[in-house]
Motif scaffolding. Structure first.
Motif, PDB file in Angstrom:
ATOM      1  N   GLU A 142       1.038  -1.093  -0.033  1.00 54.47           N
ATOM      2  CA  GLU A 142       0.355  -0.095  -0.169  1.00 54.47           C
ATOM      3  C   GLU A 142       0.746   1.517  -0.080  1.00 54.47           C
ATOM      4  O   GLU A 142       1.870   1.395   0.615  1.00 54.47           O
ATOM      5  CB  GLU A 142      -0.541   0.307   1.211  1.00 54.47           C
ATOM      6  CG  GLU A 142      -1.801   0.802   0.986  1.00 54.47           C
ATOM      7  CD  GLU A 142      -2.737   1.006   2.648  1.00 54.47           C
ATOM      8  OE1 GLU A 142      -2.941  -0.182   3.069  1.00 54.47           O
ATOM      9  OE2 GLU A 142      -3.300   2.563   2.929  1.00 54.47           O
ATOM     10  N   THR A 143       0.897   2.139  -0.618  1.00 53.68           N
ATOM     11  CA  THR A 143       1.747   3.349  -1.236  1.00 53.68           C
ATOM     12  C   THR A 143       0.997   4.157   0.030  1.00 53.68           C
ATOM     13  O   THR A 143      -0.223   4.701   0.380  1.00 53.68           O
ATOM     14  CB  THR A 143       1.539   3.812  -2.003  1.00 53.68           C
ATOM     15  OG1 THR A 143       0.086   4.479  -2.674  1.00 53.68           O
ATOM     16  CG2 THR A 143       1.972   2.378  -3.248  1.00 53.68           C
ATOM     17  N   ALA A 144       1.156   5.351  -0.310  1.00 53.83           N
ATOM     18  CA  ALA A 144       1.067   7.348   0.949  1.00 53.83           C
ATOM     19  C   ALA A 144       0.944   7.863  -0.788  1.00 53.83           C
ATOM     20  O   ALA A 144       0.527   9.271  -0.315  1.00 53.83           O
ATOM     21  CB  ALA A 144       1.632   6.924   1.621  1.00 53.83           C
ATOM     22  N   TRP A 145       0.993   7.563  -1.522  1.00 59.84           N
ATOM     23  CA  TRP A 145       0.523   8.422  -2.830  1.00 59.84           C
ATOM     24  C   TRP A 145      -1.227   8.971  -3.170  1.00 59.84           C
ATOM     25  O   TRP A 145      -2.005   8.568  -2.855  1.00 59.84           O
ATOM     26  CB  TRP A 145       1.049   8.085  -4.004  1.00 59.84           C
ATOM     27  CG  TRP A 145       2.725   7.093  -4.149  1.00 59.84           C
ATOM     28  CD1 TRP A 145       3.686   8.552  -3.682  1.00 59.84           C
ATOM     29  CD2 TRP A 145       3.449   6.564  -4.645  1.00 59.84           C
ATOM     30  NE1 TRP A 145       4.946   7.713  -3.950  1.00 59.84           N
ATOM     31  CE2 TRP A 145       4.840   6.780  -4.949  1.00 59.84           C
ATOM     32  CE3 TRP A 145       2.644   5.602  -5.602  1.00 59.84           C
ATOM     33  CZ2 TRP A 145       6.160   5.791  -5.588  1.00 59.84           C
ATOM     34  CZ3 TRP A 145       3.501   4.130  -5.980  1.00 59.84           C
ATOM     35  CH2 TRP A 145       5.187   4.584  -6.107  1.00 59.84           C
ATOM     36  N   CYS A 146      -0.576  10.652  -4.152  1.00 56.10           N
ATOM     37  CA  CYS A 146      -2.219  10.905  -4.464  1.00 56.10           C
ATOM     38  C   CYS A 146      -2.991  10.056  -4.924  1.00 56.10           C
ATOM     39  O   CYS A 146      -2.127  10.005  -6.480  1.00 56.10           O
ATOM     40  CB  CYS A 146      -2.137  12.110  -4.824  1.00 56.10           C
ATOM     41  SG  CYS A 146      -1.126  13.540  -3.819  1.00 56.10           S
ATOM     42  N   PRO A 147      -4.621   9.464  -4.870  1.00 59.41           N
ATOM     43  CA  PRO A 147      -4.325   8.846  -5.655  1.00 59.41           C
ATOM     44  C   PRO A 147      -4.733  10.287  -7.242  1.00 59.41           C
ATOM     45  O   PRO A 147      -4.885  10.987  -7.553  1.00 59.41           O
ATOM     46  CB  PRO A 147      -6.504   9.046  -5.822  1.00 59.41           C
ATOM     47  CG  PRO A 147      -6.002   8.968  -4.470  1.00 59.41           C
ATOM     48  CD  PRO A 147      -4.976  10.473  -4.444  1.00 59.41           C
ATOM     49  N   GLY A 148      -4.551   8.873  -8.267  1.00 61.56           N
ATOM     50  CA  GLY A 148      -3.722   9.636  -9.893  1.00 61.56           C
ATOM     51  C   GLY A 148      -3.056  10.437  -9.957  1.00 61.56           C
ATOM     52  O   GLY A 148      -2.514  10.704 -11.476  1.00 61.56           O
ATOM     53  N   CYS A 149      -1.761   9.865  -9.241  1.00 58.90           N
ATOM     54  CA  CYS A 149      -0.360   9.972  -9.295  1.00 58.90           C
ATOM     55  C   CYS A 149       0.815   9.028 -10.272  1.00 58.90           C
ATOM     56  O   CYS A 149       0.471   8.314 -10.342  1.00 58.90           O
ATOM     57  CB  CYS A 149       0.439  10.239  -7.690  1.00 58.90           C
ATOM     58  SG  CYS A 149       2.402  10.159  -7.881  1.00 58.90           S
ATOM     59  N   GLY A 150       0.724   9.366 -10.825  1.00 59.10           N
ATOM     60  CA  GLY A 150       1.994   8.816 -11.974  1.00 59.10           C
ATOM     61  C   GLY A 150       2.898   7.549 -11.941  1.00 59.10           C
ATOM     62  O   GLY A 150       3.420   7.027 -12.242  1.00 59.10           O
ATOM     63  N   ASN A 151       2.509   8.192 -10.059  1.00 55.21           N
ATOM     64  CA  ASN A 151       4.292   6.722  -9.548  1.00 55.21           C
ATOM     65  C   ASN A 151       3.270   5.920  -9.732  1.00 55.21           C
ATOM     66  O   ASN A 151       4.479   4.837  -9.004  1.00 55.21           O
ATOM     67  CB  ASN A 151       4.166   7.422  -8.318  1.00 55.21           C
ATOM     68  CG  ASN A 151       5.305   8.447  -8.388  1.00 55.21           C
ATOM     69  OD1 ASN A 151       6.138   8.437  -8.945  1.00 55.21           O
ATOM     70  ND2 ASN A 151       5.539   9.802  -7.441  1.00 55.21           N
ATOM     71  N   PHE A 152       2.233   5.677  -9.536  1.00 58.00           N
ATOM     72  CA  PHE A 152       1.401   4.289  -9.118  1.00 58.00           C
ATOM     73  C   PHE A 152       1.783   3.550 -10.694  1.00 58.00           C
ATOM     74  O   PHE A 152       2.616   1.978 -10.273  1.00 58.00           O
ATOM     75  CB  PHE A 152      -0.572   3.991  -9.459  1.00 58.00           C
ATOM     76  CG  PHE A 152      -0.949   4.954  -8.201  1.00 58.00           C
ATOM     77  CD1 PHE A 152      -0.806   3.984  -7.723  1.00 58.00           C
ATOM     78  CD2 PHE A 152      -0.895   5.918  -7.910  1.00 58.00           C
ATOM     79  CE1 PHE A 152      -1.103   4.684  -5.622  1.00 58.00           C
ATOM     80  CE2 PHE A 152      -1.470   6.675  -6.271  1.00 58.00           C
ATOM     81  CZ  PHE A 152      -1.802   6.005  -5.552  1.00 58.00           C
ATOM     82  N   SER A 153       1.824   3.754 -11.635  1.00 57.83           N
ATOM     83  CA  SER A 153       1.523   3.074 -13.177  1.00 57.83           C
ATOM     84  C   SER A 153       3.400   3.030 -13.184  1.00 57.83           C
ATOM     85  O   SER A 153       3.675   1.706 -13.655  1.00 57.83           O
ATOM     86  CB  SER A 153       1.321   3.693 -14.150  1.00 57.83           C
ATOM     87  OG  SER A 153       1.174   5.029 -14.243  1.00 57.83           O
ATOM     88  N   ILE A 154       4.254   3.885 -12.918  1.00 59.85           N
ATOM     89  CA  ILE A 154       5.577   3.365 -12.914  1.00 59.85           C
ATOM     90  C   ILE A 154       5.834   2.445 -12.179  1.00 59.85           C
ATOM     91  O   ILE A 154       6.449   1.208 -12.122  1.00 59.85           O
ATOM     92  CB  ILE A 154       6.868   5.127 -12.321  1.00 59.85           C
ATOM     93  CG1 ILE A 154       6.218   5.850 -12.870  1.00 59.85           C
ATOM     94  CG2 ILE A 154       8.136   4.399 -12.010  1.00 59.85           C
ATOM     95  CD1 ILE A 154       6.748   7.412 -12.521  1.00 59.85           C
ATOM     96  N   LEU A 155       5.527   2.206 -10.556  1.00 57.25           N
ATOM     97  CA  LEU A 155       6.034   1.362  -9.780  1.00 57.25           C
ATOM     98  C   LEU A 155       4.729  -0.316  -9.899  1.00 57.25           C
ATOM     99  O   LEU A 155       5.748  -1.019 -10.443  1.00 57.25           O
ATOM    100  CB  LEU A 155       5.172   1.919  -8.341  1.00 57.25           C
ATOM    101  CG  LEU A 155       5.492   0.210  -7.772  1.00 57.25           C
ATOM    102  CD1 LEU A 155       6.368  -0.438  -6.748  1.00 57.25           C
ATOM    103  CD2 LEU A 155       4.258   0.311  -6.214  1.00 57.25           C
TER     104      LEU A 155
END
Ligand SMILES: Cc1ncc(C[n+]2csc(CCOP(=O)(O)OP(=O)(O)O)c2C)c(N)n1
Ligand code: SF4
Ligand SMILES: [Mg+2]
Lengths: 558, 282
Positions: B9-22
């Motif tokens: 589980e991450t602490a990134w904002c919903p919609g952040c590009g980091n999700f797809s990079i991960l």
């Protein structure tokens, strides 16, 4: 005991002349101690080196000279007041100044031999003859210092010098020919290699650069990767990265570079990754006096970096310490998984001394705290009674090794929990309790029934040792001294006991604020009664300590 | 194949590009058949730099800007580790700018994935070295007056052997770039255009999506001058793909102690060496 000075401008080849002379003296059996005084320039200026040699142990330089080997007139004018009554000056015939000297047509003869650069070898030959040392010793050593094609002409030159003068001082014997001649910086490098160093990263900075140069040249044989980093921040972060991956790693610098490393000390502290950092001190602040000596980074080394974390600071007192304590620093860093800072300085780092071959059985064996056993539930930062969590090497088994500069829980996951934070801070600081148990007390020197106690640390050890000898042979008072090697955490047992016996305590330090005295006061409440401080970039000698202390005592009516 | 990497589980904002990079990182590693226990994901500090926290692997989250030297040294110490640095544009090109240049020169075999959102995310939206001119932020209240750095052009000119650009919104492409970079022998940079939904309202997901295009099939990545020309395209159109690629010996092959030997961490020293070195000083 004899004491000679070789002086001239930078670029005149003093270094080679002195390197050959000191080795020849040692091969002839003498104990040798060479002190190097440089200016921060490549050409011109005034540089000198003082070789002190004799048939007994020597721990300090001295300013009383038996001879001056002057490559220029300036050398004579600067140093002739230090010449003993029957001392000599040796120089080229072209130096016409108004002083008595043994003048040899070195430049002319060198030209005649076909190479003006062999003048230095003429002086080597002459000096050896003056001190009744056989020329063959120098011939032997020239092989290591001079390119093959030039050896013959240099030997011829040395022979000319040898034949130009008469023996003046008898050879007094000495059993040191099988000892090493080693600089403090080389001893640090060798101690690290003996401890199993595999990775060294550094950015060039006087006076620490010889460590990287030694490791670069000998790294191939010793299996040490020496990487010149782009800056000191990279240097320490590289050392930490290599250590994380399981190899013993070290970085070295002087105060300016150490300043840049500060944040990463905390990384080593919180991520619990061992690292050894050597600070070969020079006078600051900022660029300060780049090629000179000082001990003003004690407080800085103890407190550098934000936050609180365990660390140890070890001060090197001698060419023995430089080897054994560096090796021990790795053991401590590994065992407690924290940074260990080694404090040296230009005086110790650049001076060479005769030292018995180091006893490798005294090098602590690798701490058995690294494991590669599979463990799917491995917790890198498991809370333990002694604060030490089992370390594993990443990539070697079925477990994950985490490292984080953020506060983290036992698994290494970042957290802002107040409770975890407290527990982790306590766990880390608990490691210091173990460190305190292994501290080495300062070395006591002098008369057990002393009246006056001197305290010092690091490279003033040798001068203090000599001072105590002089003082105990002269005055009516008896003197003792405590010189600290382990300095943070401060070992206090012996200090407390000796301080209780002392009529007066004086701190001898190579800084302007008496940093050790302040630390002693803070940790024990013991107050020094007076101090001898020196912060002009020049190392205090045993004679100077004795002299200044006697004056001080007289002033105080003691 | 078949080893799988878990993500957390991450602490990134919903919609952040980091999700797809991960997600792409996980896919790339799995498709390459990497064993998570032999992978080291390193980072500095920032939003992107939290990536190691969210994937099951060995991790090293060091200081802001300082992950490259640490990661390179870890690889020097143990060649057996697959070392990847996932971190931000500020971390890589700002605080760590000097290390970026010298990581290129050092050419240790590591992959460097820069989540380039053209902003400082973690510290709530100040300009980064790649923020465009005129972009207003809380710290550049009247607009950014510092010229943006072109990281791919800089990397090529500094002598990097592998330089690519990708976009978090094109996962297939990003996975392919990551796999190429990880497999490349030497320092490999992938500058990943990433939207920061909270703090970069200029370079949004749509802004990038409308501009990126693939380098042509017949594009020759070994032509350095051409590569620099294409690297300079950053405006209405932004090329993605491998801009420059050149095979050459990496750090390990050049280093006398490492070349052709077992990893440094496993090397055993001849116990006689120290004695030999001491004898040289007698
Ligand atoms: C020495 C230091 N200076 C400043 C900071 C504060 N800081 C943390 S992350 C960051 C910038 C992050 O930007 P970027 O690398 O682009 O990552 P992003 O959050 O955008 O993914 C800054 C300035 C810090 N942690 N350490
Ligand atoms: S601040 Fe920006 S970069 Fe950070 S998580 Fe939110 S959207 Fe992503
Ligand atoms: Mg960013």
């Amino acid at each position: 005991m004899y004491n000679i000075l070789v002086g001239g401008a930078a670029g005149q080849g003093i270094d080679t002349t002195v390197s050959i002379l000191e080795k020849a003296f040692k091969k002839s059996g003498y104990f040798v101690y060479t002190f190097r005084d440089f200016m921060s320039r490549i050409r011109g200026g005034h540089n000198f080196m003082v070789i002190r040699f004799g048939n007994e142990e020597i721990t300090s330089h001295s300013s009383k000279l038996d001879g001056i080997i002057a490559l220029n007139e300036e050398t004579v004018y600067i140093h002739r007041d230090n010449l003993k009554k029957d001392g000599f000056i040796l120089c080229d015939s072209s130096l016409k100044g108004d002083f008595d000297a043994i003048r040899i047509p070195m430049a002319d003869k060198a030209k005649e031999l076909g190479n003006p650069r062999v003048a230095g070898s003429i002086s080597i030959g002459a000096v050896l003859k003056l001190f009744s040392v056989e020329l063959e010793y120098a011939f032997d050593i020239m092989k290591d210092h001079i390119k093959k094609d030039y050896i013959e002409i240099n030997r011829e030159a040395a022979r000319f010098g040898y034949d130009s003068v008469e023996c003046r001082y008898p050879h007094t014997g000495g059993g040191y020919k099988d000892y090493m001649l080693i600089s403090g910086n080389q001893a640090v490098a060798l101690g690290a290699i003996a401890a199993g160093l595999k990775f060294y990263s550094a950015y060039p900075m006087s006076p620490a650069t010889p460590i990287m140069e030694y490791l670069s040249r000998h790294g191939v044989k010793a299996g040490v990767v020496m990487e010149q980093a782009e800056d000191e921040i990279a240097a320490i972060n590289m050392a930490i990265g290599a250590s994380y991956a399981g190899v013993r790693a070290m970085t070295g610098t002087s105060g300016g570079g150490f300043s840049l490393m500060v944040e990463a000390l905390g990384l080593s502290g919180i991520a619990e990754i061992p690292v050894v950092v050597v600070n070969v001190q020079r006078p600051g602040p900022a660029t300060g006096l780049p090629t000179r000596t000082e001990q003003a980074d004690l407080r800085f080394a103890i407190h550098a970096s934000q936050g609180e974390f365990p660390r140890m600071v070890i001060a090197l007192r001698s060419h023995e310490d430089a080897f054994y304590q560096t090796a021990r620093a790795f053991h401590i860093a590994d065992k407690y998984q924290m940074p260990v800072i080694i404090l040296s300085d230009q005086y110790l780092g650049d001076s060479t001394s005769t030292v018995q071959m180091y006893d490798l059985s005294r090098v602590p064996s690798t701490a058995p705290l690294v494991s590669c056993e599979d463990d799917e539930g491995y917790l890198r930062y498991r809370i333990t009674d002694d604060g030490i969590s089992l370390r594993k090497i990443p990539g070697k088994g079925k477990y994950f090794v985490t490292a984080d500069s953020d506060e983290h829980d036992e698994s290494g996951a970042i957290t802002e929990s107040a409770e975890v934070r407290r527990n982790m801070a306590d766990k880390r600081m608990r490691k210091l309790e173990g460190v305190v148990k292994e501290l080495q007390e300062p070395e006591f020197i002098g008369d057990e029934n002393f009246d006056i106690l001197l305290v010092g640390w690091e490279s003033t050890y040798g001068p203090i040792k000599e001072a105590v000898k002089i003082l105990n042979s002269e005055g009516s008072q008896k003197y003792g001294a405590l010189v600290f090697g382990d300095i943070y955490p401060l070992p206090t047992k012996l200090l407390t006991a000796k301080a209780a016996m002392a009529k007066k305590i004086y701190n001898i330090e190579q800084n302007a604020t008496g940093q050790l005295a302040g630390l002693i006061m803070e940790m024990t409440g013991i107050k020094c009664d007076g101090c001898i401080l020196k912060y002009d970039g020049r190392q205090i000698s045993g004679e100077e300590i004795a002299d200044r202390l006697q004056k001080l005592l007289r002033k105080e009516g003691l | 194949m078949g080893k799988s990497f878990s993500t957390y589980e991450t602490a990134w904002c919903p919609g952040c590009g980091n999700f797809s990079i991960l997600k792409c990182l996980k896919t790339a590693l799995e498709e390459l058949g990497k064993d998570p226990h032999e992978v080291l994901v390193a980072a500095g500090i920032g939003q992107a730099a939290k990536t190691p926290q969210y994937i099951s692997a060995n991790t090293f989250c060091g200081l802001h800007g300082r992950s490259l030297p640490a990661a390179a040294a870890a690889k020097i110490a143990n060649e057996g580790l697959t070392v990847i640095v996932n971190t931000g544009d500020g971390d890589s090109y700002g605080e760590g700018g000097n290390h970026f240049i010298h990581a290129i020169r050092r050419n240790v075999n590591i992959a460097h994935f820069v989540h380039n959102n053209q902003i400082y995310g973690l510290t709530k939206g100040q300009s980064s070295p790649t923020t465009s001119l005129g972009h207003t932020t809380n710290a550049q209240a009247y607009g950014n007056i510092n010229h943006p750095l072109n990281p791919v052009l800089l990397a090529i000119s500094a002598g990097a052997g592998f330089v690519a650009r990708s976009f978090c919104g094109d996962q297939k492409h990003l996975v392919a770039m990551m796999k190429e970079a990880i497999s490349y022998k030497g320092y490999a940079l992938v500058d990943i255009l990433q939207n920061c939904i909270s703090f970069n309202k200029v370079n949004t997901f749509a802004w990038y999506r409308d501009r990126v295009y693939y380098l042509e099939d017949d594009y020759d990545p070994s032509d350095k001058i051409k590569a620099m020309e294409r690297a300079m395209e950053f405006g209405d159109r932004i090329p993605i793909g491998i801009l420059y690629r050149e095979e050459r010996p990496d750090y390990h092959e050049m280093n006398r102690i490492l070349a052709g030997r077992e990893p440094l961490v496993d090397q055993v020293r001849d116990p006689g060496t120290v004695r030999e070195l001491m004898l040289e000083l007698v």
